[in-house]
Design an enzyme around this catalytic site. Sequence first.
Site, PDB file in Angstrom:
ATOM      1  N   GLY A 203       8.357 -19.595  73.996  1.00 30.03           N
ATOM      2  CA  GLY A 203       7.675 -20.004  75.146  1.00 30.03           C
ATOM      3  C   GLY A 203       7.454 -18.794  76.087  1.00 30.03           C
TER       4      GLY A 203
ATOM      5  N   ASP B  63      10.799 -26.052  81.904  1.00 28.24           N
ATOM      6  CA  ASP B  63      11.907 -25.949  81.227  1.00 28.24           C
ATOM      7  C   ASP B  63      12.904 -27.047  81.847  1.00 28.24           C
ATOM      8  OD1 ASP B  63      13.769 -24.821  78.913  1.00 28.24           O
ATOM      9  OD2 ASP B  63      14.856 -24.385  80.869  1.00 28.24           O
TER      10      ASP B  63
ATOM     11  N   VAL C 121      16.814 -28.940  80.620  1.00 29.52           N
ATOM     12  CA  VAL C 121      17.881 -29.175  79.699  1.00 29.52           C
ATOM     13  C   VAL C 121      18.654 -30.646  79.952  1.00 29.52           C
ATOM     14  CG1 VAL C 121      20.220 -28.223  78.774  1.00 29.52           C
ATOM     15  CG2 VAL C 121      18.183 -26.731  79.328  1.00 29.52           C
TER      16      VAL C 121
ATOM     17  N   CYS D  40      18.807 -19.773  72.062  1.00 27.50           N
ATOM     18  CA  CYS D  40      19.248 -18.265  71.898  1.00 27.50           C
ATOM     19  C   CYS D  40      20.110 -17.781  73.038  1.00 27.50           C
ATOM     20  CB  CYS D  40      18.206 -17.322  71.645  1.00 27.50           C
ATOM     21  SG  CYS D  40      18.631 -15.745  71.277  1.00 27.50           S
TER      22      CYS D  40
ATOM     23  N   CYS E 150      22.328 -17.444  69.641  1.00 26.08           N
ATOM     24  CA  CYS E 150      22.491 -16.137  69.126  1.00 26.08           C
ATOM     25  C   CYS E 150      23.299 -15.433  70.058  1.00 26.08           C
ATOM     26  CB  CYS E 150      21.188 -15.264  69.055  1.00 26.08           C
ATOM     27  SG  CYS E 150      19.851 -16.408  68.562  1.00 26.08           S
TER      28      CYS E 150
ATOM     29  N   LYS F  49      27.024 -16.535  70.509  1.00 28.85           N
ATOM     30  CA  LYS F  49      27.377 -16.456  69.009  1.00 28.85           C
ATOM     31  C   LYS F  49      27.957 -14.973  68.754  1.00 28.85           C
ATOM     32  CE  LYS F  49      25.112 -15.275  66.068  1.00 28.85           C
ATOM     33  NZ  LYS F  49      24.408 -16.285  65.302  1.00 28.85           N
TER      34      LYS F  49
ATOM     35  N   GLY G   7      11.816 -28.835  85.352  1.00 24.16           N
ATOM     36  CA  GLY G   7      11.695 -30.324  85.314  1.00 24.16           C
ATOM     37  C   GLY G   7      11.447 -30.577  83.606  1.00 24.16           C
TER      38      GLY G   7
ATOM     39  N   ALA H  44      28.176 -26.823  56.652  1.00 22.74           N
ATOM     40  CA  ALA H  44      28.525 -25.378  56.242  1.00 22.74           C
ATOM     41  C   ALA H  44      27.037 -24.808  56.096  1.00 22.74           C
ATOM     42  CB  ALA H  44      28.836 -25.582  54.897  1.00 22.74           C
TER      43      ALA H  44
ATOM     44  N   TYR I 126      24.424 -22.046  58.486  1.00 24.57           N
ATOM     45  CA  TYR I 126      24.896 -20.813  59.212  1.00 24.57           C
ATOM     46  C   TYR I 126      25.626 -20.870  60.347  1.00 24.57           C
ATOM     47  CZ  TYR I 126      20.982 -20.712  62.072  1.00 24.57           C
ATOM     48  OH  TYR I 126      19.870 -20.980  63.113  1.00 24.57           O
ATOM     49  N   ILE I 127      25.166 -21.726  61.019  1.00 25.64           N
ATOM     50  CA  ILE I 127      25.898 -22.353  62.382  1.00 25.64           C
ATOM     51  C   ILE I 127      27.423 -22.782  62.178  1.00 25.64           C
ATOM     52  CG2 ILE I 127      26.003 -23.631  64.518  1.00 25.64           C
ATOM     53  CD1 ILE I 127      22.936 -23.799  64.304  1.00 25.64           C
TER      54      ILE I 127
ATOM     55  N   GLU J 156      29.445 -19.697  60.775  1.00 28.16           N
ATOM     56  CA  GLU J 156      29.780 -18.335  62.155  1.00 28.16           C
ATOM     57  C   GLU J 156      30.586 -18.933  63.060  1.00 28.16           C
ATOM     58  OE1 GLU J 156      25.218 -16.356  62.199  1.00 28.16           O
ATOM     59  OE2 GLU J 156      25.510 -17.966  63.557  1.00 28.16           O
TER      60      GLU J 156
ATOM     61  N   PRO K  66      32.271 -37.008  56.405  1.00 26.52           N
ATOM     62  CA  PRO K  66      33.216 -37.685  57.604  1.00 26.52           C
ATOM     63  C   PRO K  66      32.842 -39.141  57.669  1.00 26.52           C
ATOM     64  CG  PRO K  66      31.450 -36.742  58.539  1.00 26.52           C
ATOM     65  CD  PRO K  66      31.312 -36.526  57.348  1.00 26.52           C
TER      66      PRO K  66
ATOM     67  N   HIS L 281      25.458   9.392  53.649  1.00 33.39           N
ATOM     68  CA  HIS L 281      26.873   9.213  53.125  1.00 33.39           C
ATOM     69  C   HIS L 281      27.563   9.702  54.315  1.00 33.39           C
ATOM     70  CE1 HIS L 281      29.845   8.757  50.107  1.00 33.39           C
ATOM     71  NE2 HIS L 281      30.181  10.018  50.400  1.00 33.39           N
TER      72      HIS L 281
ATOM     73  N   GLU M  43      23.805   3.002  52.474  1.00 31.76           N
ATOM     74  CA  GLU M  43      23.281   3.721  51.391  1.00 31.76           C
ATOM     75  C   GLU M  43      23.417   2.876  49.832  1.00 31.76           C
ATOM     76  OE1 GLU M  43      25.496   7.133  50.201  1.00 31.76           O
ATOM     77  OE2 GLU M  43      27.168   6.459  51.110  1.00 31.76           O
TER      78      GLU M  43
END
Length: 533
Positions: free
Chosen positions: A60, A78, A80, A95, A100, A103, A168, A236, A238-239, A242, A291, A506, A511
């Site tokens: 956004g 915005d 929360v 993020c 991100c 993390k 808001g 299980a 990616y979050i 990690e 669970p 190298h 490589e």
Amino acid sequence: MAGVKLCRTLACRRTQVFILRSYSRSSTFVCSDIINRPARYFSTRNAHYDLVVIGGGSGGLACGKEAVQLGAKVAVLDYVSPSPRGTVWGLGGTCVNVGCIPKKLMHQASLLGEAIVDARAYGWVLPEANAIKHDWRVLREAVQNHIKSVNWVTRVQLRDKKIDYYNGHGQFENPCTVKVVMKNGKEHTLTASHFVIAVGGRPRYPDIPGALQYGITSDDLFSLENPPGKTLVVGAGYIGLECAGFLNGLGYDATVMVRSVPLRGFDQQIAGIVVDEMKSKGVTFLMKCIPLSVEKKGDGKFLVSWTNTTDQSTHSDIFDTVLFAVGRKALTKELNVEVAGVKTVSESGKIIAENEQTNVKHIFAVGDVLHEKPELTPVAIQAGKLLAQRIFNNSKVQMDYENVATTVFTPLEYGTVGISEEAAIKKYGEDEIEVFHAFYKPTEFSVPQRNVKNCYAKVISKRDDPQKVLGLHFVGPQAGEVIQGFATAMKCGLTMNQLQSTVGIHPTVAEEFTRIYITKRSGEDPNPQSCCS
């Protein structure tokens, strides 16, 4: 216009401004057909914009800032909503605040712990191992301080670019009007010629007793006041992996509960390698389990019960923290998007759109809120910028969602671009693809004699010449940095001939892609014979 009722007018000098209270359900409805007055004609409580962006996350904000550069008058909303635990954060989206950025910082803290162990083998004289400890509160404060600095810089950028910021909660009243309720209860009515929905999503909770009362999610983890201790991670993806990975690296007992398969949607051979590496580092995995309940004990710990779906057996254990990472839900219902006529997927709440345009012509969406699009910050940013160019600069460039690179920041990172082996087989047939693969030994792992059995690279290509590359997968240190460059090559139509004719640097891990030549079809051993083999 049929189906449209104009009610309530505001006398503003020599013009009248019409606020829509009911509207046509037609997807061809365009706000600028009715309301197209400069902002100076509106009161402070009733303002009109060229673009209203709902959601102050990466996508956004990128769209809003690009639009301003093109001369548009822009507002960003915005807000929360507190997590069930009560966690809130500042401007910048998932993020920056709970994704991100924190993390990666906690992942880095975990890697530094491994580096301390390696340092002895490289000649560094350090205190005894039991004297080296990690302080969760110090890490938490450092991470939160960084996040707050980004929040502040983001606010300053909006001010400098003259973007109106409303801290808001916004809700559609009709396709052209959003009501904003500020934190102090004050209300604003905003109209716009264009809207962009970029609200992302929030973590789900399983529908089991005690989950909401006692569990946390990634919304809460990075700001926990106290160390998480023995932690159960339910999920299980990616979050989940990690979080379990860096918690284990920081010295906390971590257990992952897997309902079906790890890293669903990723290459499953690679997912298995990632899990094997995490197991070797001490992470426990409960496979094929779901669970049943979370119960708080008298000492403040949590008794978690679960069932194994393979044999229907039930089990339980005590944990200090229960972290749910079982998927995310888009925040569209909270916006009253149905009032605006925007179509969503009922289960996920995600918006159905073509080229970011919803079924309502002047309402768009970018980022994680979109149905069947990659849930990645850079994707949202790129899509937001290109969308603003199309709306306000007559650009024809569309977002390309193919071959988007990403990295899973597990202890041994997994970087990928393109499609998985399973997807390639399904699309082209097993006889029409070639899979090149190799295990390798990072030079930096040799002196401390670190485990190298899970360092692996795989390239999937078409079998016929010129063997166009379909996917690259890399497990190893700095996988994100490695895969980024190859992502550009993929965009340019990389072939196996080009990859194998590239001279590598190298000794680096990157490589390994340039030296890969063994195919799965050949049955040859993909393990290296030496550092230069």
